[in-house]
Design an enzyme around this catalytic site. Structure first.
Site, PDB file in Angstrom:
ATOM      1  N   PHE A  47      -0.726 -13.015  -4.847  1.00 44.02           N
ATOM      2  CA  PHE A  47      -1.813 -12.279  -5.493  1.00 44.02           C
ATOM      3  C   PHE A  47      -1.367 -10.846  -5.814  1.00 44.02           C
ATOM      4  CE2 PHE A  47      -5.634  -9.521  -5.036  1.00 44.02           C
ATOM      5  CZ  PHE A  47      -6.302  -9.950  -6.175  1.00 44.02           C
ATOM      6  N   GLN A  48      -1.555 -10.447  -7.053  1.00 43.35           N
ATOM      7  CA  GLN A  48      -1.199  -9.122  -7.564  1.00 43.35           C
ATOM      8  C   GLN A  48       0.281  -8.800  -7.368  1.00 43.35           C
ATOM      9  OE1 GLN A  48      -4.056  -6.147  -6.160  1.00 43.35           O
ATOM     10  NE2 GLN A  48      -5.328  -6.573  -7.948  1.00 43.35           N
ATOM     11  N   MET A  85      -2.465   8.487 -40.154  1.00 41.18           N
ATOM     12  CA  MET A  85      -1.069   8.323 -40.538  1.00 41.18           C
ATOM     13  C   MET A  85      -0.807   6.919 -41.069  1.00 41.18           C
ATOM     14  SD  MET A  85       1.734   9.939 -40.956  1.00 41.18           S
ATOM     15  CE  MET A  85       1.941  11.359 -39.887  1.00 41.18           C
ATOM     16  N   LYS A 122       4.378  -3.849   0.862  1.00 38.47           N
ATOM     17  CA  LYS A 122       3.329  -3.485   1.806  1.00 38.47           C
ATOM     18  C   LYS A 122       3.843  -3.421   3.245  1.00 38.47           C
ATOM     19  CE  LYS A 122      -1.494  -4.731   2.805  1.00 38.47           C
ATOM     20  NZ  LYS A 122      -2.588  -5.686   2.479  1.00 38.47           N
ATOM     21  N   GLU A 179      -4.223   3.599 -14.785  1.00 36.04           N
ATOM     22  CA  GLU A 179      -2.861   3.928 -14.363  1.00 36.04           C
ATOM     23  C   GLU A 179      -2.010   4.484 -15.505  1.00 36.04           C
ATOM     24  OE1 GLU A 179      -4.426   0.843 -11.462  1.00 36.04           O
ATOM     25  OE2 GLU A 179      -4.408   1.079 -13.659  1.00 36.04           O
TER      26      GLU A 179
END
Length: 572
Positions: free
Chosen positions: A117-118, A476, A167, A55
């Site tokens: 959940f999630q 760097m 949802k 993602e």
């Protein structure tokens, strides 16, 4: 008689809204809470979904698309870890004012706050790093919310907007009507500058003996590159650019001083120190430009043009603020100029500084150096390419040695400095630009941070040239360790852990090459630029101890610029 609107599900409304916004691409990854959207997406034919492999990669790809096209980049991910994986990309877009809309799935409304959940409070998490964000509680609000999201992301000072979609909202039904107009209380971007301030600016610039235009990414975002070029050339005004401003003014023009700031050119920084009028155009006086603020351009009358009023006096107090769109204000100032300033002596002085301390590097020992590679890429493309750099030494060398002649040619992570940016951002840019080469330049460290997106590039056959500058170090960080941390190279040496990048590329079904010989560079570039129907990877094994100069130490004054190695005999 009331017009009857069609009853649609939230998922249908979602895609109807995207059609109205003329969205061409979505960068995303499916998951449980957005499965209804992906079910409908299966039959959608007006846009293309690009399946990334992480993602974070989706957000950077959307950034690359937005920066290259000027359009809004769109992301779709699921709830919980899908949403939280977008945070770095959102923060990156926020720092660099990139217009993206990130749609995140969310657990059903009745479970929000129950540690379902999630579940993750992505609205709370992203509140400090978004221009605005929304949690849609009712399907009746969905169309208006999406309209607002695109409007906010793309107007005024652009930025990321998050829309969190529970949802049950996606599955619910309601009548659909897309709002054409948006009225947001308290949000009225000002595009035209105050006429008295514009006249005053024109008068001051016309009287200046040592004027300097300090140009940021806002000029490119506003589409003001042509106005800038006309204004600078008609009045013989030297132009220096920030990292994000590169390409706003042609790098090959005699009035271009290149980049200013921490790794800016010596002559650009000297011009800042000695100018009598400094005109900041779409820049925010960030710390990598100013160094120690109380020593920055102390003798200059400062004019600041910016569409975001919160940027005025935020880092450096200015004498004349003008709030508005740079494109419009540049044209207005140009029309009010009472006379052309006499800058001949000033330009001669700048050229003396240019001759006094030019950009240079070792090129007579037979070893391959990044600066040489970048120069060859610039010569090969004549500045007509979209170059997406990662973060580190190669990023600064590219800013110094690649001559950007067109806006939206330089795509990089500036404010956040996100390693892993280039690979996915170049994929996004490749969907926006079809008529110019797309070049990704990464260090060996940053290249590995989103290396999974090579399969995205391979699967969609994007014509990206992936160039790896491999010095077997976090270059760097190593540079800072040598200069400021007692030469203790703690956990920056990658020589024993780096993979074989050619084998990695081939594992992703990408034709790959490697060299450490300067004599091979022309031939490999010729090969890479001849492949235009799929990605190609070239690893350049460069000298590992080289450092980027000039350099202004962090927190120091521009006058503290280091122009060469403090200990020239120091080798690893």
């Amino acid at each position: 008689m009331k017009k009857e609107n069609k009853l649609l599900s939230g998922a249908d409304i979602f895609f109807e809204c995207l059609k109205h916004e003329k969205v061409e691409y979505i960068f995303g990854y499916p998951g449980g809470s957005v499965l209804k959207l992906y079910e409908h997406l299966y039959d959608v034919d007006f846009l293309k979904h690009i399946l990334v492999r992480h993602e974070q990669g989706a957000v950077h790809a959307a950034e690359g698309y937005a920066k290259a096209s000027g359009k809004v980049g769109v992301v779709l991910v699921t709830s919980g870890p899908g949403a939280t994986n977008t945070v770095t990309g959102i923060a990156d877009a926020y720092m660099d004012s990139v217009p993206i809309v990130v749609f995140t799935g969310q657990v059903p409304s009745h479970l929000i706050g129950n540690d379902a959940f999630q579940e993750a409070d992505i609205v709370g998490i992203t509140r400090p790093i978004t221009k605005h964000n929304f949690l849609v509680r009712d399907v009746k609000d969905l169309a208006l919310t999406i309209r607002k999201a695109f409007f906010i992301a793309s107007t005024g000072r652009p930025g990321p907007v998050v829309v969190d979609l529970p949802k049950d909202v996606i599955a619910s039904n309601c009548e659909f009507e897309y709002p054409e107009d948006v009225d947001l209380r308290g949000y009225k971007p000002n595009y035209k500058g105050h006429s008295n301030q514009i006249k005053k600016a024109a008068e001051i610039i016309s009287k200046a003996k040592k004027p300097l235009l300090y140009v940021g990414g806002g000029v490119i975002m506003s589409g003001g590159a042509n106005e800038l070029a006309l204004f600078a050339r008609e009045n013989k005004l030297p132009v220096t650019m920030t990292l994000q401003g590169l390409g706003a003014f042609p790098g090959t023009d005699e009035l271009s001083l290149g980049m200013l700031g921490m790794h800016g050119t010596y002559w650009a920084n000297q011009a800042v120190n000695n100018c009598d009028v400094l005109v900041s155009l779409g820049a925010r006086f960030d710390d990598r430009v100013t160094g120690k603020t109380d020593t920055f351009a102390t003798g200059a009358y400062k004019i600041h043009v910016d569409i975001d009023p919160t940027c005025i006096d935020k880092n450096v107090v200015v004498d004349l603020p003008i709030v508005g769109d740079v494109k419009h204000i540049l044209a207005e100032i140009a029309s009010e100029m009472p006379r052309t300033p006499d800058t001949d002596d000033w330009l001669s002085q700048i050229n003396e500084w240019r001759d006094e301390c030019p950009l240079h590097y070792e090129d007579n020992d037979g070893r391959l150096r990044t600066e040489f590679v970048i120069e060859k890429i610039s010569e090969k493309t004549k500045g007509n390419a979209v170059v997406i750099t990662d973060v580190g030494q190669h990023q600064m060398w590219t800013a110094q040695y690649f001559k950007y002649n067109y806006p939206r040619s330089n795509i990089t992570s500036g404010g956040l400095g996100t390693m892993g940016f280039s690979v996915p951002a170049s994929i996004g840019a490749s969907f926006a630009v079809k008529d110019r080469p797309i070049i990704s330049i990464s260090g060996d460290g940053g290249f590995q941070m989103n290396i999974q997106e090579l399969i995205t590039a391979s699967y969609y056959k994007v014509p990206v040239k992936f160039f790896i500058i491999n010095n077997n170090f976090l270059g760097m960080v190593r540079q800072w360790q040598e200069l400021f941390h007692a030469e203790k190279y703690s956990f920056t040496d990658l020589s024993l852990s780096n993979p074989d990048f050619v084998k990695v590329g081939e594992a992703f079904n990408i034709e790959s090459f490697s060299t450490d010989n300067p004599k091979d560079v022309d031939g490999l570039l010729e090969k890479a630029f001849s492949i235009n129907d799929r990605p190609v990877l070239v690893e350049f094994k460069v000298v590992k101890e080289d450092m980027v100069f000039p350099m202004v130490p962090s927190g120091g004054s521009i006058s503290d610029m280091i122009v060469k190695r403090l200990n020239p005999k120091r080798m690893i």
